[in-house]
Scaffold this active site. Structure first.
Site, PDB file in Angstrom:
ATOM      1  N   TYR A  58       8.426 -12.097  -2.367  1.00 33.07           N
ATOM      2  CA  TYR A  58       7.235 -11.671  -2.008  1.00 33.07           C
ATOM      3  C   TYR A  58       6.399 -12.994  -2.725  1.00 33.07           C
ATOM      4  CZ  TYR A  58       8.026  -6.316  -1.850  1.00 33.07           C
ATOM      5  OH  TYR A  58       7.641  -5.222  -1.802  1.00 33.07           O
ATOM      6  N   GLY A 221      -0.665   4.466   3.217  1.00 32.36           N
ATOM      7  CA  GLY A 221      -0.492   3.926   5.198  1.00 32.36           C
ATOM      8  C   GLY A 221      -0.674   2.550   5.534  1.00 32.36           C
ATOM      9  N   GLY A 223      -3.421   0.812   3.966  1.00 36.24           N
ATOM     10  CA  GLY A 223      -4.464   1.121   3.745  1.00 36.24           C
ATOM     11  C   GLY A 223      -5.359   2.136   5.314  1.00 36.24           C
TER      12      GLY A 223
HETATM   13  N1  LIG Z   1      10.896  -2.370  -0.711  1.00 32.67           N
HETATM   14  C1  LIG Z   1       9.887  -2.300   0.059  1.00 32.67           C
HETATM   15  O1  LIG Z   1      10.723  -3.106   1.491  1.00 32.67           O
HETATM   16  C2  LIG Z   1       8.746  -2.191   0.473  1.00 32.67           C
HETATM   17  C3  LIG Z   1       8.252  -2.618   2.014  1.00 32.67           C
HETATM   18  C4  LIG Z   1       6.749  -2.579   1.333  1.00 32.67           C
HETATM   19  C5  LIG Z   1       6.394  -1.811   0.485  1.00 32.67           C
HETATM   20  N2  LIG Z   1       6.552  -2.045  -0.638  1.00 32.67           N
HETATM   21  C6  LIG Z   1       6.009  -1.395  -2.049  1.00 32.67           C
HETATM   22  O2  LIG Z   1       4.748  -0.359  -1.775  1.00 32.67           O
HETATM   23  C7  LIG Z   1       3.987  -1.353  -2.328  1.00 32.67           C
HETATM   24  C8  LIG Z   1       2.559  -0.593  -1.210  1.00 32.67           C
HETATM   25  O3  LIG Z   1       2.597  -0.933   0.002  1.00 32.67           O
HETATM   26  P1  LIG Z   1       1.851  -1.626   0.386  1.00 32.67           P
HETATM   27  O4  LIG Z   1       1.285  -2.112  -0.384  1.00 32.67           O
HETATM   28  O5  LIG Z   1       2.462  -2.410   2.177  1.00 32.67           O
HETATM   29  O6  LIG Z   1       0.847  -0.861   1.553  1.00 32.67           O
HETATM   30  P2  LIG Z   1      -0.458   0.747   0.953  1.00 32.67           P
HETATM   31  O7  LIG Z   1      -0.219   0.911  -0.666  1.00 32.67           O
HETATM   32  O8  LIG Z   1       0.484   1.749   1.734  1.00 32.67           O
HETATM   33  O9  LIG Z   1      -1.431  -0.170   1.338  1.00 32.67           O
HETATM   34  C9  LIG Z   1      -2.145  -1.516   0.598  1.00 32.67           C
HETATM   35  C10 LIG Z   1      -3.429  -1.354   1.678  1.00 32.67           C
HETATM   36  O10 LIG Z   1      -4.403  -0.713   0.894  1.00 32.67           O
HETATM   37  C11 LIG Z   1      -6.376  -1.369   0.599  1.00 32.67           C
HETATM   38  N3  LIG Z   1      -5.674  -0.926  -0.874  1.00 32.67           N
HETATM   39  C12 LIG Z   1      -5.110  -0.382  -1.482  1.00 32.67           C
HETATM   40  N4  LIG Z   1      -5.528   0.351  -2.698  1.00 32.67           N
HETATM   41  C13 LIG Z   1      -7.040   0.811  -1.007  1.00 32.67           C
HETATM   42  C14 LIG Z   1      -8.399   1.778  -2.563  1.00 32.67           C
HETATM   43  N5  LIG Z   1      -8.529   2.442  -3.126  1.00 32.67           N
HETATM   44  N6  LIG Z   1      -9.799   1.437  -0.906  1.00 32.67           N
HETATM   45  C15 LIG Z   1      -9.333   1.041   0.260  1.00 32.67           C
HETATM   46  N7  LIG Z   1      -7.926   0.171   0.520  1.00 32.67           N
HETATM   47  C16 LIG Z   1      -6.910  -0.145  -0.458  1.00 32.67           C
HETATM   48  C17 LIG Z   1      -5.062  -2.544   0.727  1.00 32.67           C
HETATM   49  O11 LIG Z   1      -6.035  -3.495   0.578  1.00 32.67           O
HETATM   50  P3  LIG Z   1      -6.211  -5.338  -0.599  1.00 32.67           P
HETATM   51  O12 LIG Z   1      -4.942  -5.607   0.106  1.00 32.67           O
HETATM   52  O13 LIG Z   1      -6.839  -5.960   0.173  1.00 32.67           O
HETATM   53  O14 LIG Z   1      -6.254  -4.599  -2.108  1.00 32.67           O
HETATM   54  C18 LIG Z   1      -3.922  -2.799   1.386  1.00 32.67           C
HETATM   55  O15 LIG Z   1      -4.110  -3.805   2.242  1.00 32.67           O
HETATM   56  C19 LIG Z   1       3.676  -2.322  -1.801  1.00 32.67           C
HETATM   57  O16 LIG Z   1       2.971  -3.285  -2.969  1.00 32.67           O
HETATM   58  C20 LIG Z   1       5.493  -2.749  -2.470  1.00 32.67           C
HETATM   59  O17 LIG Z   1       5.203  -2.939  -3.447  1.00 32.67           O
HETATM   60  C21 LIG Z   1       7.851  -2.262  -0.888  1.00 32.67           C
END
Ligand SMILES: NC(=O)c1ccc[n+]([C@@H]2O[C@H](COP(=O)([O-])OP(=O)(O)OC[C@H]3O[C@@H](n4cnc5c(N)ncnc54)[C@H](OP(=O)(O)O)[C@@H]3O)[C@@H](O)[C@H]2O)c1
Length: 335
Positions: A58, A221, A223
């Protein structure tokens, strides 16, 4: 916050973790909110969200540096999980599972994270050129050397096989069975959310039966399930959602009934003083899938890190869970 015990090494973490990826990667505005990102990590720790999920990829590297700045001050309060095996190439992401590389990458992660031990070291992607047993063996040696406490496998990229009638994670399970022969798997990280629940079919039961923890990636999902995005919003080319089939204006509109359903459940729990949000319902649904499940919602905003941590206190009723189960399936797929 409720604590959950994950994996072979029986390590304890807060029930809701923090995904640090959006602070440095995959979403527009990453890398540009360093100070707020630091406040988000601190807000999560203040509320008991101990698991901080990062990766060397990242940024690349800047996300670990950022997490390291917090760990320098608050190491004993945090559970740090990072990843190895995926690099940012000129054109594409490139897997590297060579044992020598894994050893070097671990030392570099330790330096960036400003710590002498990584609580959970995850294999980000398998390298088609290297038998996974060799990569996993090198990771196991890092446990013996005291540089790493436990090992995990990521299966977020799994998409294959469905056309052939296989379940999404059949390949993941075969891989897990191979690495288990070498060294115990503590966690599997894969996508799990109200609109992407394929992991429930076989992967989650596989983990539960073997005492393996499950880190739910993308539990909001990307966001969408928070209800804060509007159809037609449009995403910059550097945002993963610009290419995601569920984030076209048409699919976002078609999938609105899912958000409407989450909002309905949220209203039953919240009041004027302490409102409950669709994001919290989405996370509480993930938490309800088993005591071995820990969602890692990603955010770079202090307010949302606090809100997401608050989901650990939300208990969905049988009626709520039935209502979420009855929501329409998501439209728009990668196939
Ligand atoms: N192992 C892998 O290959 C892999 C792949 C993908 C993800 N991951 C892990 O999974 C974690 C989560 O995945 P993700 O971050 O892609 O997706 P997510 O958690 O489903 O969603 C993140 C998105 O939601 C927004 N958000 C978060 N909390 C919110 C709230 N309470 N109200 C409104 N919007 C909100 C964030 O905005 P902002 O960014 O503007 O804060 C961001 O755009 C990652 O951080 C990573 O650690 C791992």
């Amino acid at each position: 916050m409720e604590r959950r015990t994950i994996g072979a090494a029986a390590l304890e973490v807060g029930a809701v973790g923090l995904g640090c990826m959006p602070m440095s990667w995959a979403y527009t505005g990453s890398q540009q909110r360093g100070e707020e990102s630091l406040r988000a990590v601190n807000a999560a720790l203040d509320r008991g969200s101990t698991l901080l999920d990062t990766a060397d990829m990242y940024g690349p590297f800047t996300n670990e540096l950022l997490v390291g700045r917090v760990l320098k001050e608050r190491r004993s309060e945090a559970f740090v999980s990072t990843k190895v095996g995926l690099l940012v190439g000129d054109q594409h992401l490139v897997a590297n599972g060579r044992p020598n590389y894994v050893r070097r990458a671990c030392d570099a992660s330790l330096r960036r994270l400003q710590t002498d031990v990584i609580d959970l070291y995850q294999l980000h992607r398998t390298d088609p050129e290297v038998p996974v047993e060799e990569t996993w063996g090198a990771m196991a040696e890092l446990v013996s050397a005291g540089k790493v406490r436990s090992l995990g496998l990521c299966a977020v990229g799994a998409r294959s096989g469905r056309r052939a009638g296989a379940r999404l994670h059949d390949g993941t399970i075969r891989l897990l069975e191979r690495v288990q022969q070498v060294f115990p798997v503590s966690t599997v990280q894969a996508e799990l959310s109200v609109w992407s629940a394929e992991a429930l079919d076989a992967l989650l039961p596989w983990c539960a039966a073997r005492g393996v923890g499950f880190l739910a990636a993308m539990p909001l999902g990307n966001g969408f399930l928070t209800g804060t995005l509007t159809p037609g919003e449009g995403f910059e080319p550097d945002d993963l959602r610009a290419r995601h089939p569920r984030f076209t204006a048409e699919m976002m509109a078609a999938n609105q009934p899912i958000v409407v359903g989450l909002r309905r459940v949220a209203r039953r729990h919240g009041d004027g003083v302490r409102p409950v949000t669709p994001a919290q319902v989405a996370l509480a649904w993930v938490l309800a899938q088993g005591p071995h499940v820990v969602p890692v919602p990603g955010t770079k905003r202090e307010r949302w890190a606090a809100e997401n941590a608050g989901a650990a206190g939300l208990r969905l009723t049988a009626e709520d869970l039935a209502e979420v189960a009855g929501l329409p399936g998501a439209l728009g797929s990668w196939d």
